[in-house]
Structures are given as C-alpha cells and as structure tokens.
Design a protein around this motif. Sequence first.
Motif, PDB file in Angstrom:
ATOM      1  N   ASP A  47      -1.308   1.340 -10.337  1.00  0.00           N
ATOM      2  CA  ASP A  47       0.094   1.711 -10.532  1.00  0.00           C
ATOM      3  C   ASP A  47       0.192   3.192 -10.856  1.00  0.00           C
ATOM      4  OD1 ASP A  47       1.032  -0.890 -10.167  1.00  0.00           O
ATOM      5  OD2 ASP A  47       0.665  -1.395 -12.274  1.00  0.00           O
ATOM      6  N   LEU A  48       1.178   3.847 -10.276  1.00  0.00           N
ATOM      7  CA  LEU A  48       1.385   5.265 -10.517  1.00  0.00           C
ATOM      8  C   LEU A  48       2.035   5.459 -11.883  1.00  0.00           C
ATOM      9  CD1 LEU A  48       0.848   7.695  -8.542  1.00  0.00           C
ATOM     10  CD2 LEU A  48       3.319   7.827  -8.293  1.00  0.00           C
ATOM     11  N   VAL A  49       1.463   6.343 -12.688  1.00  0.00           N
ATOM     12  CA  VAL A  49       1.987   6.626 -14.020  1.00  0.00           C
ATOM     13  C   VAL A  49       2.428   8.086 -14.081  1.00  0.00           C
ATOM     14  CG1 VAL A  49       1.466   6.706 -16.486  1.00  0.00           C
ATOM     15  CG2 VAL A  49       0.484   4.899 -15.075  1.00  0.00           C
ATOM     16  N   ARG A  50       3.677   8.319 -14.452  1.00  0.00           N
ATOM     17  CA  ARG A  50       4.194   9.681 -14.555  1.00  0.00           C
ATOM     18  C   ARG A  50       3.874  10.224 -15.945  1.00  0.00           C
ATOM     19  NH1 ARG A  50       9.315   8.742 -13.554  1.00  0.00           N
ATOM     20  NH2 ARG A  50       9.012   8.847 -11.307  1.00  0.00           N
ATOM     21  N   LEU A  51       3.091  11.293 -15.998  1.00  0.00           N
ATOM     22  CA  LEU A  51       2.664  11.863 -17.267  1.00  0.00           C
ATOM     23  C   LEU A  51       3.563  12.997 -17.735  1.00  0.00           C
ATOM     24  CD1 LEU A  51      -1.199  11.994 -16.648  1.00  0.00           C
ATOM     25  CD2 LEU A  51       0.095  10.255 -17.896  1.00  0.00           C
ATOM     26  N   LEU A  52       3.910  13.914 -16.827  1.00  0.00           N
ATOM     27  CA  LEU A  52       4.721  15.071 -17.191  1.00  0.00           C
ATOM     28  C   LEU A  52       5.671  15.422 -16.061  1.00  0.00           C
ATOM     29  CD1 LEU A  52       2.197  17.621 -18.795  1.00  0.00           C
ATOM     30  CD2 LEU A  52       4.004  16.394 -19.987  1.00  0.00           C
ATOM     31  N   VAL A 112       1.331  13.136 -12.047  1.00  0.00           N
ATOM     32  CA  VAL A 112       1.209  11.680 -12.021  1.00  0.00           C
ATOM     33  C   VAL A 112      -0.263  11.289 -11.949  1.00  0.00           C
ATOM     34  CG1 VAL A 112       3.471  11.360 -10.944  1.00  0.00           C
ATOM     35  CG2 VAL A 112       1.450  11.566  -9.503  1.00  0.00           C
ATOM     36  N   GLU A 113      -0.542  10.069 -12.403  1.00  0.00           N
ATOM     37  CA  GLU A 113      -1.924   9.574 -12.438  1.00  0.00           C
ATOM     38  C   GLU A 113      -1.979   8.186 -11.850  1.00  0.00           C
ATOM     39  OE1 GLU A 113      -5.211   7.175 -14.287  1.00  0.00           O
ATOM     40  OE2 GLU A 113      -3.035   6.918 -14.373  1.00  0.00           O
ATOM     41  N   LEU A 114      -3.061   7.918 -11.138  1.00  0.00           N
ATOM     42  CA  LEU A 114      -3.305   6.571 -10.633  1.00  0.00           C
ATOM     43  C   LEU A 114      -4.798   6.285 -10.693  1.00  0.00           C
ATOM     44  CD1 LEU A 114      -1.643   4.648  -7.789  1.00  0.00           C
ATOM     45  CD2 LEU A 114      -4.136   4.826  -7.770  1.00  0.00           C
ATOM     46  N   THR A 115      -5.155   5.136 -11.239  1.00  0.00           N
ATOM     47  CA  THR A 115      -6.554   4.698 -11.247  1.00  0.00           C
ATOM     48  C   THR A 115      -6.790   3.868  -9.987  1.00  0.00           C
ATOM     49  OG1 THR A 115      -6.646   4.685 -13.660  1.00  0.00           O
ATOM     50  CG2 THR A 115      -8.323   3.411 -12.482  1.00  0.00           C
ATOM     51  N   LEU A 116      -7.732   4.312  -9.180  1.00  0.00           N
ATOM     52  CA  LEU A 116      -7.957   3.702  -7.872  1.00  0.00           C
ATOM     53  C   LEU A 116      -8.574   2.314  -8.049  1.00  0.00           C
ATOM     54  CD1 LEU A 116      -7.567   4.634  -4.904  1.00  0.00           C
ATOM     55  CD2 LEU A 116      -9.990   5.221  -4.890  1.00  0.00           C
ATOM     56  N   GLU A 156     -13.972   6.914  -5.215  1.00  0.00           N
ATOM     57  CA  GLU A 156     -14.674   5.741  -5.706  1.00  0.00           C
ATOM     58  C   GLU A 156     -13.728   4.856  -6.500  1.00  0.00           C
ATOM     59  OE1 GLU A 156     -18.095   6.818  -7.974  1.00  0.00           O
ATOM     60  OE2 GLU A 156     -19.005   8.030  -6.371  1.00  0.00           O
ATOM     61  N   ALA A 157     -14.000   3.561  -6.504  1.00  0.00           N
ATOM     62  CA  ALA A 157     -13.217   2.625  -7.308  1.00  0.00           C
ATOM     63  C   ALA A 157     -13.300   3.030  -8.776  1.00  0.00           C
ATOM     64  CB  ALA A 157     -13.744   1.205  -7.121  1.00  0.00           C
ATOM     65  N   GLY A 158     -12.167   3.009  -9.447  1.00  0.00           N
ATOM     66  CA  GLY A 158     -12.120   3.391 -10.851  1.00  0.00           C
ATOM     67  C   GLY A 158     -11.846   4.854 -11.084  1.00  0.00           C
ATOM     68  N   ASP A 159     -11.819   5.659 -10.023  1.00  0.00           N
ATOM     69  CA  ASP A 159     -11.471   7.079 -10.179  1.00  0.00           C
ATOM     70  C   ASP A 159     -10.050   7.209 -10.721  1.00  0.00           C
ATOM     71  OD1 ASP A 159     -13.861   7.999  -9.224  1.00  0.00           O
ATOM     72  OD2 ASP A 159     -13.105   8.629  -7.261  1.00  0.00           O
ATOM     73  N   GLU A 160      -9.875   8.086 -11.711  1.00  0.00           N
ATOM     74  CA  GLU A 160      -8.530   8.441 -12.161  1.00  0.00           C
ATOM     75  C   GLU A 160      -8.117   9.682 -11.384  1.00  0.00           C
ATOM     76  OE1 GLU A 160      -7.556   8.415 -16.378  1.00  0.00           O
ATOM     77  OE2 GLU A 160      -9.469   7.431 -16.765  1.00  0.00           O
ATOM     78  N   LEU A 161      -7.090   9.556 -10.575  1.00  0.00           N
ATOM     79  CA  LEU A 161      -6.639  10.634  -9.701  1.00  0.00           C
ATOM     80  C   LEU A 161      -5.370  11.247 -10.278  1.00  0.00           C
ATOM     81  CD1 LEU A 161      -7.069   8.762  -6.296  1.00  0.00           C
ATOM     82  CD2 LEU A 161      -8.774  10.117  -7.536  1.00  0.00           C
ATOM     83  N   LEU A 162      -5.384  12.558 -10.479  1.00  0.00           N
ATOM     84  CA  LEU A 162      -4.217  13.266 -10.984  1.00  0.00           C
ATOM     85  C   LEU A 162      -3.612  14.104  -9.868  1.00  0.00           C
ATOM     86  CD1 LEU A 162      -5.623  12.466 -13.698  1.00  0.00           C
ATOM     87  CD2 LEU A 162      -4.614  14.541 -14.668  1.00  0.00           C
ATOM     88  N   GLU A 212       1.818   6.039  -4.030  1.00  0.00           N
ATOM     89  CA  GLU A 212       1.338   4.801  -4.648  1.00  0.00           C
ATOM     90  C   GLU A 212       0.946   3.776  -3.585  1.00  0.00           C
ATOM     91  OE1 GLU A 212       2.580   1.925  -8.364  1.00  0.00           O
ATOM     92  OE2 GLU A 212       4.173   2.903  -7.226  1.00  0.00           O
ATOM     93  N   ASP A 213       1.760   3.666  -2.541  1.00  0.00           N
ATOM     94  CA  ASP A 213       1.435   2.730  -1.456  1.00  0.00           C
ATOM     95  C   ASP A 213       0.116   3.103  -0.786  1.00  0.00           C
ATOM     96  OD1 ASP A 213       3.723   1.318  -1.925  1.00  0.00           O
ATOM     97  OD2 ASP A 213       4.877   2.234  -0.300  1.00  0.00           O
ATOM     98  N   LEU A 214      -0.088   4.394  -0.572  1.00  0.00           N
ATOM     99  CA  LEU A 214      -1.302   4.865   0.092  1.00  0.00           C
ATOM    100  C   LEU A 214      -2.553   4.519  -0.707  1.00  0.00           C
ATOM    101  CD1 LEU A 214      -2.676   6.619   2.332  1.00  0.00           C
ATOM    102  CD2 LEU A 214      -2.303   8.581   0.822  1.00  0.00           C
ATOM    103  N   LEU A 215      -2.480   4.649  -2.004  1.00  0.00           N
ATOM    104  CA  LEU A 215      -3.652   4.497  -2.853  1.00  0.00           C
ATOM    105  C   LEU A 215      -3.883   3.070  -3.340  1.00  0.00           C
ATOM    106  CD1 LEU A 215      -3.106   7.736  -4.931  1.00  0.00           C
ATOM    107  CD2 LEU A 215      -5.018   7.321  -3.400  1.00  0.00           C
ATOM    108  N   SER A 216      -2.829   2.272  -3.372  1.00  0.00           N
ATOM    109  CA  SER A 216      -2.951   0.969  -4.012  1.00  0.00           C
ATOM    110  C   SER A 216      -3.232  -0.173  -3.057  1.00  0.00           C
ATOM    111  CB  SER A 216      -1.664   0.648  -4.780  1.00  0.00           C
ATOM    112  OG  SER A 216      -1.420   1.633  -5.764  1.00  0.00           O
ATOM    113  N   LEU A 217      -2.781  -0.048  -1.814  1.00  0.00           N
ATOM    114  CA  LEU A 217      -2.825  -1.195  -0.919  1.00  0.00           C
ATOM    115  C   LEU A 217      -4.073  -1.206  -0.056  1.00  0.00           C
ATOM    116  CD1 LEU A 217       0.889  -1.268   0.252  1.00  0.00           C
ATOM    117  CD2 LEU A 217      -0.182  -2.544  -1.600  1.00  0.00           C
ATOM    118  N   ARG A 218      -4.612  -2.364   0.115  1.00  0.00           N
ATOM    119  CA  ARG A 218      -5.718  -2.550   1.048  1.00  0.00           C
ATOM    120  C   ARG A 218      -5.166  -2.592   2.464  1.00  0.00           C
ATOM    121  NH1 ARG A 218      -9.810  -7.502   0.223  1.00  0.00           N
ATOM    122  NH2 ARG A 218     -10.213  -6.289  -1.659  1.00  0.00           N
ATOM    123  N   ASP A 219      -5.968  -2.149   3.376  1.00  0.00           N
ATOM    124  CA  ASP A 219      -5.568  -2.167   4.781  1.00  0.00           C
ATOM    125  C   ASP A 219      -5.207  -3.590   5.196  1.00  0.00           C
ATOM    126  OD1 ASP A 219      -5.092  -1.009   7.174  1.00  0.00           O
ATOM    127  OD2 ASP A 219      -7.183  -0.867   7.797  1.00  0.00           O
TER     128      ASP A 219
END
Length: 231
Positions: free
Chosen positions: A135-140, A150-154, A195-201, A213-220
């Motif tokens: 899930d995309l999280v808005r930080l600032l 924004v941050e998303l954990t892959l 990699e799985a578990g990467d925190e992407l900012l 969020e759709d690009l990063l969260s959904l499986r093909d």
Amino acid sequence: MRVAIAGAGAVGRSIAAELLENGHEVLLVDKNPSSISVERVPQAEWLLADACEITSLDEAALQRCNVVIAATGDDKVNLVVSLLAKTEYGVPRVVARVNNPKNEWLFNESWGVDVAVSTPRLMSALVEEAVSVGDLVRLLRFSQGDANLVELTLPREAALVGTRVGDVSWPTDTSLVTIIRGNRVLTPSKDDALEAGDELLFVAAPHREEQLEDLLSLRDEAETEDEPEEE
C-alpha cells in the motif's frame, strides 16, 4: 548551513539539537521568555523576539539563512513566518509545522511554504508504513511543485520483483529516490534489481499515486491466471 527556527518549544529545540549534531548553524527565535532555555541547547544562538515582526527578523539576519523552520504551536504564526521568510528575505527553503490538520490546505507556496509537516498525518503515516505492505503511504507533502514523498514496501508477489530499475516504465511525474533494503540505504541505479521487501521512496505528483501503487502492488494478470488452483 544556517537555519533559523521560529519556536523554541520542545519541537523547535529537538530539531535544533539534531541539526547542530549534524554540523549546522542554528538560531532559535521565541517571544516567550520562559521558552528561552539556553542551557538546553547551548550550542545554538538564541533570540528573544517576535518572529512575526520584521524588526525581529532583521535582527535575526534572516537573509543569511539557507532554511527557515516555522515550528511554533500556532498555525497562524507559522504561516506569517513562512510568508515573511520567503517574500521579504528570499529564504531558499521554508519548512512549516502544521498543528491542526484542518489548516493543512493553507500551507502552500502562496504562503511561502516549501514543505509542510503535519505531525498527526506523519504519525499516522509512520503507523501505516510499519504495518502496510503493497500500500502506498504518503509521508510528506511538498507544497512547491505539488508533489508528495510517498513510500511503498514491495510485496513478495509483486510483478516487478527481480526487475531492473531501468527496465520499469515508471509513470510520468514520479521519481524513485531511495531504496531501503534491510539496513542499507541505496541510491537507485538503472541496473539495480528490485527485491521483495524493498522500501521504495518516491517523489510523485498526487494524481500519479494510484497509478504508481497499481504498478508496484499487482502481480501480472497472465502470471496469476497460469498459477494452479489449490485442491
């Protein structure tokens, strides 16, 4: 770097102490004599003055500051300080504290604010960041340029796991700025594989967040359809 902080309460002093530890020059300004606690942050400069008054800001030599932080507990004061810092003194970077989330819409470039920090929003974002994967999280929110940090954990099942950064068709108006992988902080290059578990900012335009969020969260979808059903 020279930084002026309006508001010498607990928040202002905490910011000052951290900046001083990182080697910056800090001036704390407050009109309340009881807030002038030099012994608490002895390395800082202190000024007993009203940061909403031009004469006080002249005395503080705000034109020599690289950054001004409006950190009082009063949103009206923080807006006035931000506006004066930007318009009267040309301070390159103005950061303002938002005390009441209902006032957050005011903290934008029209009031001279480059970065608005809402403590309740930041706290809730940090809670979400700690428990949310995928899930995309808005930080600032960056007021100037209409962009958010924004941050998303892959998640493990994300389609982009194993894909090189340079091979991803990122949405326009978005920029991957940091990958946090375990205890490492990586400046992403085009050859780095996600990699799985990467925190992407990311710094991203608000209207691109859902697409990101759709690009990063959904499986093909094709991959999902090929998976055998559980018996």
